[in-house]
Design a protein around this motif. Structure first.
Motif, mmCIF file in Angstrom:
data_model
loop_
_atom_site.group_PDB
_atom_site.id
_atom_site.type_symbol
_atom_site.label_atom_id
_atom_site.label_comp_id
_atom_site.label_asym_id
_atom_site.label_seq_id
_atom_site.Cartn_x
_atom_site.Cartn_y
_atom_site.Cartn_z
ATOM 1 N N MET A 98 -60.593 5.654 -36.975
ATOM 2 C CA MET A 98 -61.372 4.406 -36.891
ATOM 3 C C MET A 98 -60.543 3.206 -37.332
ATOM 4 O O MET A 98 -61.091 2.200 -37.756
ATOM 5 N N PHE A 99 -59.222 3.329 -37.251
ATOM 6 C CA PHE A 99 -58.410 2.178 -37.648
ATOM 7 C C PHE A 99 -57.571 1.672 -36.484
ATOM 8 O O PHE A 99 -56.630 0.899 -36.665
ATOM 9 N N LEU A 100 -57.899 2.113 -35.274
ATOM 10 C CA LEU A 100 -57.073 1.720 -34.123
ATOM 11 C C LEU A 100 -57.598 0.470 -33.429
ATOM 12 O O LEU A 100 -56.840 -0.456 -33.142
ATOM 13 N N ALA A 188 -52.847 -0.068 -47.868
ATOM 14 C CA ALA A 188 -51.690 -0.846 -47.402
ATOM 15 C C ALA A 188 -51.763 -1.280 -45.930
ATOM 16 O O ALA A 188 -51.491 -2.439 -45.610
ATOM 17 N N TRP A 189 -52.138 -0.370 -45.041
ATOM 18 C CA TRP A 189 -52.147 -0.759 -43.625
ATOM 19 C C TRP A 189 -53.191 -1.834 -43.359
ATOM 20 O O TRP A 189 -53.004 -2.687 -42.495
ATOM 21 N N GLY A 190 -54.286 -1.771 -44.092
ATOM 22 C CA GLY A 190 -55.328 -2.785 -43.951
ATOM 23 C C GLY A 190 -54.827 -4.118 -44.472
ATOM 24 O O GLY A 190 -55.026 -5.173 -43.855
ATOM 25 N N PRO A 332 -50.678 4.213 -30.557
ATOM 26 C CA PRO A 332 -51.475 2.993 -30.465
ATOM 27 C C PRO A 332 -51.220 2.001 -31.594
ATOM 28 O O PRO A 332 -51.513 0.825 -31.463
ATOM 29 N N VAL A 333 -50.656 2.486 -32.713
ATOM 30 C CA VAL A 333 -50.448 1.580 -33.835
ATOM 31 C C VAL A 333 -49.192 0.749 -33.598
ATOM 32 O O VAL A 333 -49.223 -0.483 -33.631
ATOM 33 N N ASN A 334 -48.081 1.432 -33.305
ATOM 34 C CA ASN A 334 -46.868 0.631 -33.083
ATOM 35 C C ASN A 334 -46.943 -0.134 -31.762
ATOM 36 O O ASN A 334 -46.330 -1.175 -31.602
ATOM 37 N N ASN A 374 -57.795 5.276 -27.897
ATOM 38 C CA ASN A 374 -57.330 6.657 -28.062
ATOM 39 C C ASN A 374 -56.173 6.759 -29.058
ATOM 40 O O ASN A 374 -55.410 5.808 -29.239
ATOM 41 N N GLY A 375 -56.038 7.951 -29.646
ATOM 42 C CA GLY A 375 -54.980 8.207 -30.628
ATOM 43 C C GLY A 375 -53.581 8.232 -30.020
ATOM 44 O O GLY A 375 -52.579 8.106 -30.725
ATOM 45 N N THR A 376 -53.507 8.442 -28.719
ATOM 46 C CA THR A 376 -52.256 8.313 -27.958
ATOM 47 C C THR A 376 -52.699 7.769 -26.597
ATOM 48 O O THR A 376 -53.882 7.502 -26.407
ATOM 49 N N ASN A 377 -51.780 7.708 -25.629
ATOM 50 C CA ASN A 377 -52.259 7.288 -24.305
ATOM 51 C C ASN A 377 -52.887 8.480 -23.579
ATOM 52 O O ASN A 377 -52.942 8.504 -22.357
ATOM 53 N N THR A 448 -40.251 13.561 -26.553
ATOM 54 C CA THR A 448 -40.240 15.022 -26.612
ATOM 55 C C THR A 448 -41.196 15.473 -27.713
ATOM 56 O O THR A 448 -41.199 14.892 -28.792
ATOM 57 N N VAL A 449 -41.990 16.503 -27.463
ATOM 58 C CA VAL A 449 -42.698 17.180 -28.560
ATOM 59 C C VAL A 449 -42.347 18.658 -28.409
ATOM 60 O O VAL A 449 -42.418 19.205 -27.302
ATOM 61 N N SER A 450 -41.980 19.291 -29.505
ATOM 62 C CA SER A 450 -41.477 20.667 -29.390
ATOM 63 C C SER A 450 -42.520 21.565 -28.741
ATOM 64 O O SER A 450 -42.237 22.276 -27.765
ATOM 65 N N ASP A 451 -43.739 21.542 -29.274
ATOM 66 C CA ASP A 451 -44.731 22.497 -28.752
ATOM 67 C C ASP A 451 -45.223 22.112 -27.360
ATOM 68 O O ASP A 451 -45.549 22.979 -26.550
ATOM 69 N N CYS A 452 -45.245 20.813 -27.063
ATOM 70 C CA CYS A 452 -45.681 20.411 -25.718
ATOM 71 C C CYS A 452 -44.641 20.881 -24.695
ATOM 72 O O CYS A 452 -44.987 21.328 -23.596
HETATM 73 C C1 LAN Z 1 -50.609 14.143 -32.355
HETATM 74 C C2 LAN Z 1 -51.303 14.808 -31.250
HETATM 75 C C3 LAN Z 1 -50.689 16.055 -30.759
HETATM 76 C C4 LAN Z 1 -49.961 16.805 -31.850
HETATM 77 C C5 LAN Z 1 -49.676 18.273 -31.481
HETATM 78 C C6 LAN Z 1 -48.926 18.431 -30.173
HETATM 79 C C7 LAN Z 1 -50.985 19.020 -31.346
HETATM 80 C C8 LAN Z 1 -48.878 18.866 -32.633
HETATM 81 O O1 LAN Z 1 -48.720 20.231 -32.459
HETATM 82 C C9 LAN Z 1 -47.630 18.099 -32.896
HETATM 83 C C10 LAN Z 1 -47.953 16.665 -33.313
HETATM 84 C C11 LAN Z 1 -48.789 15.907 -32.281
HETATM 85 C C12 LAN Z 1 -47.900 15.476 -31.160
HETATM 86 C C13 LAN Z 1 -49.414 14.645 -32.863
HETATM 87 C C14 LAN Z 1 -48.722 13.869 -33.913
HETATM 88 C C15 LAN Z 1 -49.490 12.706 -34.560
HETATM 89 C C16 LAN Z 1 -50.408 11.990 -33.588
HETATM 90 C C17 LAN Z 1 -49.574 11.377 -32.487
HETATM 91 C C18 LAN Z 1 -51.366 13.028 -33.013
HETATM 92 C C19 LAN Z 1 -52.240 13.706 -34.028
HETATM 93 C C20 LAN Z 1 -52.283 12.160 -32.190
HETATM 94 C C21 LAN Z 1 -52.452 10.874 -33.033
HETATM 95 C C22 LAN Z 1 -51.363 10.904 -34.129
HETATM 96 C C23 LAN Z 1 -50.803 9.505 -34.392
HETATM 97 C C24 LAN Z 1 -49.889 9.530 -35.600
HETATM 98 C C25 LAN Z 1 -51.967 8.546 -34.582
HETATM 99 C C26 LAN Z 1 -51.596 7.140 -34.797
HETATM 100 C C27 LAN Z 1 -51.704 6.850 -36.205
HETATM 101 C C28 LAN Z 1 -50.682 6.690 -37.032
HETATM 102 C C29 LAN Z 1 -50.850 7.127 -38.424
HETATM 103 C C30 LAN Z 1 -49.396 6.108 -36.624
#
Ligand code: LAN
Length: 726
Positions: A98-100, A188-190, A332-334, A374-377, A448-452
């Protein structure tokens, strides 16, 4: 019904859900509000679009009640398939934090960037819908208690979006905020965001010096050694802090200064607020070392002699990140902080700023409740690769009715693999190699994400080798070289302890964590190794080895052996594993037990596996299900949810079945629970939140309730010869 404020955008209080369209292209998801009647007719709503708007689907098929797990799984997929988008992926909301929204709204306000049709109203609606019934506030995530962080930031967002202070949603939130002591105690972020908006003073912030970017890389606290999310947030934060950027004062800013605090703004002693964090917000207090460093940095701030080159260095890195990610940025934050920095430096009419604004919609998700960030795109690749694996491993992929859907998923996997390293030389921008990797969302995001990577590789291999497609489907196979590239990425990511971290190798020392300034997140300063990521790599490489037994064989064997050893090493005494990305012990158990099964360790021949199974069985509830609360992630101990959850149940069942747990009765009870929760149209309803990051913030994975339930039902049917379930 409480009176809703009017939104200056249109004088309306909501939009028409039948006019929202989800446009998708190569995974990119953009919600558009279409008002033109002709366009509406030309572009009818898809089933996915209707589902996410909470509208009834056009295809209202219902099925006779399933009497076997296989039928239930098929019905589940018949429903889930309708939610697949035209480009082959599964879209979905990825809310929770809830901070995005506030960061975006503050940036839009300062930069005077106009909203697209429908966005402003629906952002307001989402915040209204998510205000807590009991006290009117918001927490750090949708299920957590109201905090200063959540309440102050979302209050500001509503006000900037045009909601009046007298509107009940604002009046209640403000009252609660004051009860919590007002906004001085925001974490701090607030403090950072409110200082940019000029409703908090920079002296009330602990320093975020851009000078860190001038350090040589051998210094253990060089930002290049941080976890990429912390690095990429600290970067624009340090730039804006270094410039002490403040929005121009206007009437609304003056009003906010009055509304946010319990005392007159002018009387606040700002430098005493640096370490003031409300008790309800504080998840991780500063260490003494952190406080000491801050005191030194405050003195440096009086004579910041390296500021000019430091700002230049930070800006250069901001530009690299924008270029590498096509202005999406890591998250979404950066994203919005970079956008604000670019606006400040290049101006509103610059090409760079326009490219930034063109990528905002990628993060906005319209649901039946309103619009969220969203937490990512998105979680496109992640969800799609699991869906594929569920279908292949259960044998459902062989059903002719599902082939088309899987072919589309294959095409999505194909276009989503990243086929190059970062555009800017990766050592300069401190990135991991990405040629051959799969990302979490879309290839343009580029990380890159290792598990993805491992899940994408496995899903690809399964479809290429283990599914027979119709003869008229000319499958353009992903080349061997591309598969080898992805193996190169994976082999380059194992750490000294045998485990795999999320995006990069672990580069910084563990003690860097003593300098964690965030107060609300744990384990963020450096990368850590995780049983989840490690397992995905083990399984991905195992699948690869089966099809390419001679390719880098020794290295693959050694990597797997070391990874399995790591999994065994980090098992807790009670037999469980702590999960960092899903809730929580049931999530990690699923991964760890699959790792162990992949090297032949089962209940009957392995003591660690037996202990893990006993742990899971001890958490099974009377109704046959498992339900784990997000409190597990916060407290590091298993905490039951009030009710069983289909997602936790599916994870536990899949874990036990992977381990060959011998007592079928326990499994059957769990299967019955999954079947009892299935709706006549094959779907499962949304239950509690499923995912987590940094121990304290939860995040939604709404597709899990389909993928893992179908997977568990299908595996059960296969394993036990699909018995009738009474
Ligand atoms: C995610 C989502 C996916 C997640 C998995 C692939 C499930 C994990 O196995 C590795 C880490 C990863 C990629 C991951 C890292 C941190 C994320 C990107 C998130 C949980 C989604 C949102 C989060 C991100 C940090 C949110 C933005 C907020 C900040 C504190 C910068």
């Amino acid at each position: 019904m409480p009176a809703k404020s009017t939104c200056p955008a249109a004088g309306l209080t909501s939009t028409d859900p039948t006019k929202w369209r989800l446009s998708v292209s190569e995974g990119r998801q953009v919600w558009q509000y279409v008002e033109d009647e002709l366009q509406l007719v030309d572009w009818p709503q898809t089933e996915a679009c209707k589902y996410w708007q909470g509208l009834p689907l056009s295809d209202g098929s219902v099925f006779p009640k399933a009497t076997t797990a296989l039928d239930a799984a098929k019905n589940g997929y018949r429903f889930f398939e309708k939610l697949q988008t035209e480009d082959g992926h599964w879209a979905g909301e990825y809310g929770g934090p809830m901070f995005l929204i506030p960061g975006l709204v503050i940036t839009m306000y300062i930069t005077k960037t106009p909203w697209k049709p429908g966005q402003q109203i629906e952002l307001i609606n989402y915040l209204r819908a998510r205000a807590h019934k009991e006290d009117g506030g918001w927490g750090i995530h949708i299920e957590s208690v109201s905090s200063v962080f959540g309440t102050a930031l979302n209050y500001v967002a509503l006000r900037l979006l045009g909601v009046s202070p007298d509107d009940p949603v604002c009046a209640r939130a403000r009252a609660h905020l004051h009860k919590l002591g007002g906004t001085t105690g925001i974490p701090a972020w607030g403090k950072f965001w409110l200082s940019c908006l000029n409703v908090y003073e920079w002296e009330g912030n602990n320093p975020v010096p851009p000078e860190l970017w001038l350090l040589p890389y051998w210094v253990p606290i060089h930002p290049g050694r941080m976890w990429c999310h912390s690095r990429m947030v600290a970067l624009p934060m340090s730039f804006l802090y270094g410039r002490k950027f403040k929005a121009e004062v206007d009437d609304l800013i003056l009003e906010l200064r009055k509304e946010l605090y319990v005392q007159p703004y002018e009387t606040i002693v700002w430098d005493r607020q640096r370490n003031n964090v409300a008790a309800v917000d504080l998840f991780l207090p500063h260490t003494k070392l952190m406080d000491f460093c801050n005191e030194i940095l405050v003195i440096y701030e009086k004579f910041p002699i390296f500021r000019k080159p430091a700002l230049d260095a930070a800006l250069t890195q901001i530009r690299y990140e924008d270029i590498n990610t096509d202005f999406l940025d890591l998250g979404p934050v950066n994203k919005v902080m970079n956008m604000l920095s670019v606006w400040l430096v290049d101006g509103p009419d610059s090409e760079n700023f326009k490219r930034h604004t063109s990528r905002i919609d990628d993060f906005l998700w319209k649901s039946g409740e309103g619009m969220m960030m969203n937490g990512t795109n998105g979680s496109q690749l992640w969800d799609t690769s699991f869906a594929v694996q569920a279908m292949v491993e259960t044998g459902l992929a062989e059903e002719p009715e599902f082939k088309k859907s899987l072919m589309k998923a294959y095409e999505f996997l194909d276009i989503t693999q990243i086929q190059h390293d970062p555009i800017i030389d990766l050592t300069v921008c401190h990135r991991q190699a990405s040629k051959g990797a799969w990302p979490f969302s879309t290839r343009h995001q580029s990380y890159t994400v290792s598990d993805c990577t491992a899940e994408g590789l496995k899903a690809t291999l399964l479809l290429q080798n283990k599914v027979i497609f119709p003869a008229d489907y000319s499958m353009k196979k992903i080349s061997e070289q591309r598969l080898f590239d992805s193996v190169n990425v994976l082999l380059g990511m194992q750490n000294g302890d045998g485990g795999f971290a999320s995006y990069e190798l672990v580069r910084g020392p563990k003690w860097f964590e003593w300098l964690n300034p965030a107060e609300v997140f744990g384990n963020i300063m450096v990368e850590y190794t995780y049983p989840e990521c490690t397992t995905s790599v083990v399984l991905g490489l195992t699948e690869f080895r089966e099809h390419y037994p001679n390719h880098r064989r020794k290295e693959i064997d050694d990597t797997i052996a070391r990874a399995v050893k790591y999994i065994l090493n980090i098992q807790r005494k009670d037999g469980s594993w702590y999960g960092s990305w899903g809730i929580c012990f049931t999530y990690a158990g699923l991964f760890a037990l699959n790792s162990l099964a992949s090297v032949g360790m089962y209940y009957h021949n392995s003591e660690p596996v037996r202990r893990a199974c006993e742990f899971l069985i001890s958490k099974q509830r009377k109704d046959g299900g498992w339900g784990e609360s997000f409190k597990s992630s916060e407290t590091y101990e298993y905490v039951h949810h009030e009710t069983s959850q289909v997602v936790n149940t599916a994870w536990a069942l899949l874990s036990l079945m992977a381990a060959d747990y011998p007592v079928q009765e326990h499994l059957e009870k769990g299967i019955k629970l999954l079947m009892s929760r299935q709706q006549p149209n094959g779907e499962w309803k949304q239950e509690a939140i499923e995912g987590v990051f940094n121990h304290n913030c939860m995040i939604s994975y709404p597709n899990y309730k389909f993928v893992f339930t179908i997977w568990a039902l299908g595996v059960y049917a296969k394993k036990y010869n699909n018995p009738k379930i009474k």
